[in-house]
Design a protein around this motif. Structure first.
Motif, PDB file in Angstrom:
ATOM      1  N   CYS A  20      35.571  48.860  34.736  1.00  0.00           N
ATOM      2  CA  CYS A  20      36.370  47.928  33.935  1.00  0.00           C
ATOM      3  C   CYS A  20      35.560  46.703  33.580  1.00  0.00           C
ATOM      4  N   LEU A  22      37.201  43.804  32.923  1.00  0.00           N
ATOM      5  CA  LEU A  22      37.942  42.640  33.420  1.00  0.00           C
ATOM      6  C   LEU A  22      37.980  42.675  34.939  1.00  0.00           C
ATOM      7  N   ARG A  23      38.444  41.592  35.507  1.00  0.00           N
ATOM      8  CA  ARG A  23      38.493  41.478  36.970  1.00  0.00           C
ATOM      9  C   ARG A  23      39.873  40.980  37.389  1.00  0.00           C
ATOM     10  N   CYS A  24      40.907  41.763  37.049  1.00  0.00           N
ATOM     11  CA  CYS A  24      42.264  41.339  37.393  1.00  0.00           C
ATOM     12  C   CYS A  24      42.361  41.221  38.922  1.00  0.00           C
ATOM     13  N   CYS A  27      43.796  44.093  40.895  1.00  0.00           N
ATOM     14  CA  CYS A  27      43.340  45.456  40.577  1.00  0.00           C
ATOM     15  C   CYS A  27      41.856  45.661  40.905  1.00  0.00           C
ATOM     16  N   MET A  28      41.009  44.815  40.325  1.00  0.00           N
ATOM     17  CA  MET A  28      39.558  44.967  40.532  1.00  0.00           C
ATOM     18  C   MET A  28      38.918  43.586  40.508  1.00  0.00           C
ATOM     19  N   GLY A  66      40.592  52.513  35.103  1.00  0.00           N
ATOM     20  CA  GLY A  66      39.610  51.581  34.551  1.00  0.00           C
ATOM     21  C   GLY A  66      39.984  51.195  33.117  1.00  0.00           C
ATOM     22  N   GLU A  67      38.983  50.728  32.426  1.00  0.00           N
ATOM     23  CA  GLU A  67      39.240  50.406  31.025  1.00  0.00           C
ATOM     24  C   GLU A  67      38.752  51.578  30.166  1.00  0.00           C
ATOM     25  N   ASN A  95      43.213  47.121  28.232  1.00  0.00           N
ATOM     26  CA  ASN A  95      43.328  45.660  28.344  1.00  0.00           C
ATOM     27  C   ASN A  95      43.105  44.995  26.990  1.00  0.00           C
ATOM     28  N   VAL A 323      42.290  50.638  40.008  1.00  0.00           N
ATOM     29  CA  VAL A 323      41.328  50.890  38.932  1.00  0.00           C
ATOM     30  C   VAL A 323      40.751  52.306  39.031  1.00  0.00           C
TER      31      VAL A 323
HETATM   32 FE1  SF4 Z   1      42.738  44.706  34.853  1.00  0.00          FE
HETATM   33 FE2  SF4 Z   1      43.178  47.206  33.803  1.00  0.00          FE
HETATM   34 FE3  SF4 Z   1      40.749  46.423  34.539  1.00  0.00          FE
HETATM   35 FE4  SF4 Z   1      42.556  46.844  36.397  1.00  0.00          FE
HETATM   36  S1  SF4 Z   1      41.721  48.367  35.056  1.00  0.00           S
HETATM   37  S2  SF4 Z   1      41.056  45.140  36.317  1.00  0.00           S
HETATM   38  S3  SF4 Z   1      44.414  46.123  35.330  1.00  0.00           S
HETATM   39  S4  SF4 Z   1      42.013  45.492  32.935  1.00  0.00           S
END
Ligand code: SF4
Ligand code: SAM
Length: 327
Positions: A20, A22-24, A27-28, A66-67, A95, A323
């Motif tokens: 991914c 992003l680093r929500c 989640c991750m 993941g993304e 995302n 993720v």
């Molecule tokens: Fe955020 Fe989706 Fe990435 Fe998880 S998989 S960190 S929810 S964007």
């Protein structure tokens, strides 16, 4: 396929990557060692699984991660799935960060819907949750998707930080835009265990207090776990996916295929079937894939176990991060 609890299973969530951008925080929050390319199912393998799944009654496919848009070739995968007789809907959960790059190709491939995860409309709060500063570009992509007449859903996971959770601005999106805003309760999976979510009754009470004429919309219900509400004058609906406060398992219609090829009967349990081993065994025929799909459905438990009881078998709970599963 009908499972042991008389639920029709017609939906498969397919995760195509465990990476991914992003680093929500739930989640991750940090980079997790990701799978090697060879450990991840190829598109050919995924399509082979789908070819076997369709005659068994899987008609809806969701591509996730993941993304998912980090992986090359998603529009082509969508196109091939859409060309498969018996698949009636192919959608994507993203995302939104890379959506501008692929939106035209996804449209051309015939994507039926895009779900965009959006936890805040406040740039700073969004940055604190996701580590990303480009909220405006994601909002832009929501508009772009709608302008192409794609069915858009917004998925929001709220964190209870003690104050009033941010639901009002997100709900207001559905007043002006023809999209559904869905609140997902925080699930105690992976890093989500460290956070307190917001119980949906709290938001629903707020909805009733704020707007006149809020009504449950059974027509929008569909087969999935979301419960929808309509607000007079709003273009879109408000949905609740209340995994914890209103256990939704009796409406469960899905199985999951992880990026590494595990068939998961239930999000919450660690158990599953190693479909990759079957796919890569030259002695196994397509019949073995069908068999594995039917076994996964037969393994579906009556309900999740997010609140374990003394009866919950030791070591049976999922330990992977969300993720790695695909949500
Ligand atoms: Fe955020 Fe989706 Fe990435 Fe998880 S998989 S960190 S929810 S964007
Ligand atoms: N990266 C894509 C996205 O964010 O939409 C797809 C994968 S993400 C794992 C799918 C969904 O799972 C997102 O809507 C995300 O908010 C949700 N999610 C992740 N961890 C969660 C948790 N612990 N509880 C509830 N939802 C979670």
């Amino acid at each position: 396929m009908i499972d042991l609890f008389n639920r029709t299973i017609d939906y498969m969530r397919i995760s195509i990557t465990d990476q991914c951008n992003l680093r929500c925080v739930y989640c991750m929050p940090q980079k997790i060692r990701s799978l090697a390319e060879t450990e991840i199912l190829s598109y050919e393998e995924i399509l082979r699984v789908c070819t076997e799944a369709v005659p068994l009654g899987i008609h809806f496919i969701k591509i996730t991660g993941g993304e998912p848009l980090l992986r090359e070739g998603v529009p082509d995968l969508v196109r091939q799935l859409k060309n498969m007789a018996g698949i009636s809907k192919v959608s994507l959960t993203t995302n939104g960060v890379l959506l501008s790059r692929y939106l035209d190709a996804l449209c051309a491939a015939g994507i039926d819907g895009i779900t965009i995860s959006l936890d805040s409309l406040d740039s700073e709060r969004f940055r604190l949750t996701t580590g990303y500063t480009g909220l405006d570009s994601i909002i832009q992509e929501i508009h772009e998707s709608l302008s192409r007449h794609i069915k858009v859903k917004i998925n929001t996971v709220l964190i209870d930080n003690g104050g009033e959770p941010e639901w009002r601005d997100l709900v207001e999106l559905a007043r002006v835009l023809p999209l559904d805003v869905r609140f997902i309760e925080m699930m105690p999976i992976g890093y989500g265990r460290a956070f307190k979510g917001v119980a949906h009754d709290r938001i629903l009470r707020g909805l009733h207090k704020t707007y006149a004429g809020v009504t449950e919309d059974r027509a929008s219900q569909g087969a999935g776990p979301a419960v929808y509400y309509r607000i007079p004058g709003f273009k879109g609906a408000i949905g609740f996916i209340s995994a914890l406060s209103h256990r939704f398992c009796h409406t469960c219609n899905r199985i999951r295929l992880t990026a590494e090829g595990m068939l998961k009967p239930c999000l919450c349990y660690a158990s599953g079937i190693d479909l990759k081993a079957i796919l890569r065994d030259p002695d196994k025929t397509n019949e073995a894939i069908s068999q594995a799909l039917m076994e996964a459905v037969a393994m579906k438990p009556a309900a999740h176990c997010f609140t374990p009881t003394p009866q919950t078998p030791e070591g049976s709970l999922e330990t992977r991060a969300m993720v790695a599963i695909g949500g």
